[in-house]
Design a protein around this motif. Sequence first.
Motif, PDB file in Angstrom:
ATOM      1  N   SER A   1      -9.238  35.225 -11.427  1.00 61.02           N
ATOM      2  CA  SER A   1      -8.791  33.886 -10.779  1.00 61.02           C
ATOM      3  C   SER A   1      -8.852  33.801  -9.170  1.00 61.02           C
ATOM      4  O   SER A   1      -7.669  34.978  -8.830  1.00 61.02           O
ATOM      5  N   THR A   2      -8.570  33.037  -8.790  1.00 58.61           N
ATOM      6  CA  THR A   2      -7.579  32.555  -7.239  1.00 58.61           C
ATOM      7  C   THR A   2      -6.686  30.971  -6.924  1.00 58.61           C
ATOM      8  O   THR A   2      -7.315  30.856  -7.962  1.00 58.61           O
ATOM      9  N   ILE A   3      -5.923  31.803  -6.424  1.00 54.55           N
ATOM     10  CA  ILE A   3      -4.947  30.876  -6.282  1.00 54.55           C
ATOM     11  C   ILE A   3      -5.211  29.810  -4.661  1.00 54.55           C
ATOM     12  O   ILE A   3      -5.213  31.348  -3.982  1.00 54.55           O
ATOM     13  N   ASN A   4      -4.468  29.233  -4.303  1.00 58.55           N
ATOM     14  CA  ASN A   4      -4.382  28.518  -2.711  1.00 58.55           C
ATOM     15  C   ASN A   4      -3.014  28.661  -2.184  1.00 58.55           C
ATOM     16  O   ASN A   4      -2.269  27.961  -3.329  1.00 58.55           O
ATOM     17  N   ILE A   5      -2.811  29.839  -1.621  1.00 51.20           N
ATOM     18  CA  ILE A   5      -1.469  29.704  -1.820  1.00 51.20           C
ATOM     19  C   ILE A   5      -0.602  29.708   0.280  1.00 51.20           C
ATOM     20  O   ILE A   5       0.185  29.966   0.155  1.00 51.20           O
ATOM     21  N   THR A   6      -2.326  28.708   0.268  1.00 52.02           N
ATOM     22  CA  THR A   6      -1.730  28.097   2.412  1.00 52.02           C
ATOM     23  C   THR A   6      -0.331  27.526   2.106  1.00 52.02           C
ATOM     24  O   THR A   6       0.101  28.006   2.976  1.00 52.02           O
ATOM     25  N   ASP A   7       0.165  26.940   1.349  1.00 51.98           N
ATOM     26  CA  ASP A   7       1.589  25.729   1.569  1.00 51.98           C
ATOM     27  C   ASP A   7       2.671  26.953   2.006  1.00 51.98           C
ATOM     28  O   ASP A   7       3.626  26.530   2.050  1.00 51.98           O
ATOM     29  N   ASP A   8       2.261  27.969   0.652  1.00 56.60           N
ATOM     30  CA  ASP A   8       3.539  28.126   0.056  1.00 56.60           C
ATOM     31  C   ASP A   8       3.468  29.458   1.606  1.00 56.60           C
ATOM     32  O   ASP A   8       4.926  29.625   2.123  1.00 56.60           O
ATOM     33  N   VAL A   9       2.761  29.782   2.065  1.00 57.00           N
ATOM     34  CA  VAL A   9       3.217  30.975   3.155  1.00 57.00           C
ATOM     35  C   VAL A   9       3.424  30.042   4.549  1.00 57.00           C
ATOM     36  O   VAL A   9       3.881  30.360   4.650  1.00 57.00           O
ATOM     37  N   ALA A  10       2.891  28.659   4.721  1.00 59.38           N
ATOM     38  CA  ALA A  10       2.854  27.597   5.506  1.00 59.38           C
ATOM     39  C   ALA A  10       5.020  27.251   5.346  1.00 59.38           C
ATOM     40  O   ALA A  10       5.440  27.032   6.557  1.00 59.38           O
ATOM     41  N   LYS A  11       5.405  27.304   4.568  1.00 61.06           N
ATOM     42  CA  LYS A  11       6.269  26.605   4.045  1.00 61.06           C
ATOM     43  C   LYS A  11       7.335  27.988   4.909  1.00 61.06           C
ATOM     44  O   LYS A  11       8.845  27.841   5.210  1.00 61.06           O
ATOM     45  N   ILE A  12       6.987  29.264   4.460  1.00 60.13           N
ATOM     46  CA  ILE A  12       8.187  29.974   4.914  1.00 60.13           C
ATOM     47  C   ILE A  12       7.902  30.938   6.570  1.00 60.13           C
ATOM     48  O   ILE A  12       8.398  30.494   7.031  1.00 60.13           O
ATOM     49  N   VAL A  13       6.347  29.962   7.043  1.00 58.69           N
ATOM     50  CA  VAL A  13       6.597  30.115   8.623  1.00 58.69           C
ATOM     51  C   VAL A  13       7.479  29.039   9.108  1.00 58.69           C
ATOM     52  O   VAL A  13       8.084  29.234  10.102  1.00 58.69           O
ATOM     53  N   SER A  14       7.079  27.843   8.889  1.00 58.96           N
ATOM     54  CA  SER A  14       7.975  26.982   9.314  1.00 58.96           C
ATOM     55  C   SER A  14       9.056  27.257   9.142  1.00 58.96           C
ATOM     56  O   SER A  14      10.347  26.844   9.869  1.00 58.96           O
ATOM     57  N   ALA A  15       9.913  27.757   8.028  1.00 63.11           N
ATOM     58  CA  ALA A  15      11.265  27.773   7.773  1.00 63.11           C
ATOM     59  C   ALA A  15      12.117  29.163   8.698  1.00 63.11           C
ATOM     60  O   ALA A  15      13.360  29.357   9.272  1.00 63.11           O
ATOM     61  N   SER A  16      11.044  29.830   9.378  1.00 64.77           N
ATOM     62  CA  SER A  16      11.571  30.444   9.714  1.00 64.77           C
ATOM     63  C   SER A  16      12.024  30.907  11.503  1.00 64.77           C
ATOM     64  O   SER A  16      12.261  31.427  11.711  1.00 64.77           O
ATOM     65  N   GLY A  17      11.713  29.325  12.367  1.00 62.25           N
ATOM     66  CA  GLY A  17      11.755  29.748  13.406  1.00 62.25           C
ATOM     67  C   GLY A  17      11.169  29.858  14.644  1.00 62.25           C
ATOM     68  O   GLY A  17      11.062  30.167  15.631  1.00 62.25           O
ATOM     69  N   ILE A  18      10.104  30.790  14.105  1.00 62.30           N
ATOM     70  CA  ILE A  18       9.307  31.606  14.746  1.00 62.30           C
ATOM     71  C   ILE A  18       7.731  30.421  15.379  1.00 62.30           C
ATOM     72  O   ILE A  18       7.463  29.809  13.996  1.00 62.30           O
ATOM     73  N   THR A  19       7.665  30.919  16.911  1.00 59.84           N
ATOM     74  CA  THR A  19       7.211  29.754  17.221  1.00 59.84           C
ATOM     75  C   THR A  19       5.558  30.605  17.558  1.00 59.84           C
ATOM     76  O   THR A  19       4.763  29.724  17.115  1.00 59.84           O
ATOM     77  N   THR A  20       5.255  31.912  17.757  1.00 58.26           N
ATOM     78  CA  THR A  20       4.536  32.366  18.278  1.00 58.26           C
ATOM     79  C   THR A  20       4.510  33.743  17.554  1.00 58.26           C
ATOM     80  O   THR A  20       5.840  34.299  17.894  1.00 58.26           O
ATOM     81  N   GLY A  21       3.441  34.097  17.063  1.00 59.53           N
ATOM     82  CA  GLY A  21       3.258  35.344  16.321  1.00 59.53           C
ATOM     83  C   GLY A  21       1.998  35.207  15.922  1.00 59.53           C
ATOM     84  O   GLY A  21       1.337  34.976  15.424  1.00 59.53           O
ATOM     85  N   THR A  22       2.930  36.057  14.903  1.00 62.36           N
ATOM     86  CA  THR A  22       1.910  36.227  13.582  1.00 62.36           C
ATOM     87  C   THR A  22       2.147  36.632  11.797  1.00 62.36           C
ATOM     88  O   THR A  22       3.758  36.857  12.428  1.00 62.36           O
ATOM     89  N   CYS A  23       1.722  36.473  11.523  1.00 56.42           N
ATOM     90  CA  CYS A  23       1.779  36.082   9.798  1.00 56.42           C
ATOM     91  C   CYS A  23       1.281  37.327   8.904  1.00 56.42           C
ATOM     92  O   CYS A  23      -0.205  36.432   8.889  1.00 56.42           O
ATOM     93  N   HIS A  24       1.960  38.067   9.131  1.00 58.58           N
ATOM     94  CA  HIS A  24       0.994  39.308   7.502  1.00 58.58           C
ATOM     95  C   HIS A  24       1.825  39.432   6.569  1.00 58.58           C
ATOM     96  O   HIS A  24       2.598  38.943   5.182  1.00 58.58           O
TER      97      HIS A  24
END
Length: 136
Positions: A15-38
């Motif tokens: 199966s596949t699941i959409n994890i877009t929102d899960d990753v986006a929440k971590i990025v948003s909460a990180s305080g990082i404004t420009t960069g990359t998310c691995h």
Amino acid sequence: MILQQQLQFELKGRSTINITDDVAKIVSASGITTGTCHVFVQHTSASLMICENADPDVRRDLETFMQHIVPDGDAMFLHQDEGPDDMSAHIRTVLTNPDLVVPVSNGKCALGIWQGTLMGTSHASPAASCDRDSTR
């Protein structure tokens, strides 16, 4: 600044699941404004994809394509420790990758409007599937 966080997901069977929102929440909460998310999944028969996420037919079509190019139980595969889908599951991971990099801009994942981050497991049987996948 570097931030590392672990997520856990449960997938039963192929199966596949959409994890877009899960990753986006971590990025948003990180305080990082420009960069990359691995993002990395620690499993030999699971993978990550950035793909069109608006139409569920896309995921079904991807599975149809994978079944065509890497069929389960093909006699050419010697490795079948976890069943006839074992080697085909590993090959699917190699073809789709266990990691990806998402650009971060203005504190958000900079994906296109129709793009989503998907995680999938390639074992067909729930018994052989990973019950806990991790992304970092």
